[in-house]
Enzyme design. Sequence first.
Site, PDB file in Angstrom:
ATOM      1  N   PRO A  33     149.011 132.750  87.683  1.00  0.00           N
ATOM      2  CA  PRO A  33     147.933 133.492  88.362  1.00  0.00           C
ATOM      3  C   PRO A  33     147.090 134.261  87.357  1.00  0.00           C
ATOM      4  O   PRO A  33     147.617 134.827  86.392  1.00  0.00           O
ATOM      5  CB  PRO A  33     148.702 134.453  89.287  1.00  0.00           C
ATOM      6  CG  PRO A  33     150.000 133.764  89.544  1.00  0.00           C
ATOM      7  CD  PRO A  33     150.327 133.015  88.287  1.00  0.00           C
ATOM      8  N   CYS A  34     145.778 134.293  87.592  1.00  0.00           N
ATOM      9  CA  CYS A  34     144.861 134.798  86.563  1.00  0.00           C
ATOM     10  C   CYS A  34     144.633 136.295  86.615  1.00  0.00           C
ATOM     11  O   CYS A  34     144.005 136.849  85.723  1.00  0.00           O
ATOM     12  CB  CYS A  34     143.514 134.076  86.679  1.00  0.00           C
ATOM     13  SG  CYS A  34     142.620 134.476  88.206  1.00  0.00           S
TER      14      CYS A  34
END
Length: 416
Positions: free
Chosen positions: A117-118
């Site tokens: 996840p960024c």
Amino acid sequence: MSLKYIDLFAGAGGLSEGFIRAGFKPVAHVEMDKAACYTLQTRVAYHYLKSENRFSEYVSYLKGEISRKELYSRIPAEFLGSVINLPVGAENNPAIHKAIEKQLKDEEVDLIIGGPPCQAYSLAGRARSKNGMKGDKRNYLYVQYGKYLERYKPKMFVFENVLGLLSAGKGVYLENMRKLFLKKGYDMKVFRLEANDFGVLQNRKRIIIIGWKSELDIEVPDLEMVKMATAHTVQSLFNDLPKIQAGEGSRYLNYSSKTNEYLSGKAIRNGIDILTQHIARPHTDQDKEIYRIAVQKWNTEKARLNYNDLPEKLKTHQNRSSFFDRFKVVAPNEPFSQTVVAHIAKDGHYYIHPDIEQNRSITIREAARLQSFPDDYFFEGVKDGINRTPAFKQIGNAVPPLMAYEIANKVREILL
């Protein structure tokens, strides 16, 4: 030769879709979000039924003639079982390994794809966090990625993330990744890519890391040299869609016109003759008035709306010193749109449809097209049927399949 891969942090499967299109075979998709896992399983059903010449059954599902449960009952359990709904991490890794190895059947993995996840690396995520994401365990999910490289020993890996990875921790995270992956036996190259260079009609900058086993004699081409931008504009994505008002739309509709060169050439409108998830949000009268002003300003001046220029009665936000462009038109006459992000799940103000007569934000299908998803891709919620919020969230977080496809072709050339 069938090249096999594992997709970690798979999301809705945009990266995977590109690799499947390039001839790769997925062993497993690992994803923690339940709604995204249903989307992945529905896509598994699509590929299975198409390969069995039973595509009409998938179309029946798109039309709502059969339920999701009924669709899945027609797919062998081993295929649906390739989607693993667990978060990657020490607690769940044993169960994930067991599920992956059940799918592998003693065969080798050629490739691992996917990126954590960024939020931990994105500039926006750090700005929203009180401590700049320090101590957030998502900062260290690349360590888990390394564990999967160590266990499955793929020849290569493809790691995707946001540009903020370059600056997160003043570059420490990226350098630690490089050291960790080298310790696991992998060299890597970092590329800063723009989706519109791969034919996607969207301004989307991303980091792609290509890694390979150090002992292999591999030459990785410079992906930053790829320039496949088209002469088409964003209007090409909207031309054949029925005109609908805010709050209108349906699970499926008929197209309003024939396809065009861009939609056919990029496999977005790819032969299916029904349009799904062309559903618009309802909007308040105030929002619709702001939308009209924003579209009119773009159409007459080719200028963006500054929030502070609105009439006082339409300004309800307390913050008047930042986020001036919180209302933004998806300009039809530009070569690419603004970046589609997960915030689109909360409101559509940053993605106003350019047709002033429709006076709304873009639909699920329009957002999916901006991301280059094919029209036969169906985005699920946890509940059966149309779930607009999880669909928008999945689309905003995805890798454009068209970009993934071009990267996959380069990787395939190397591996073969």
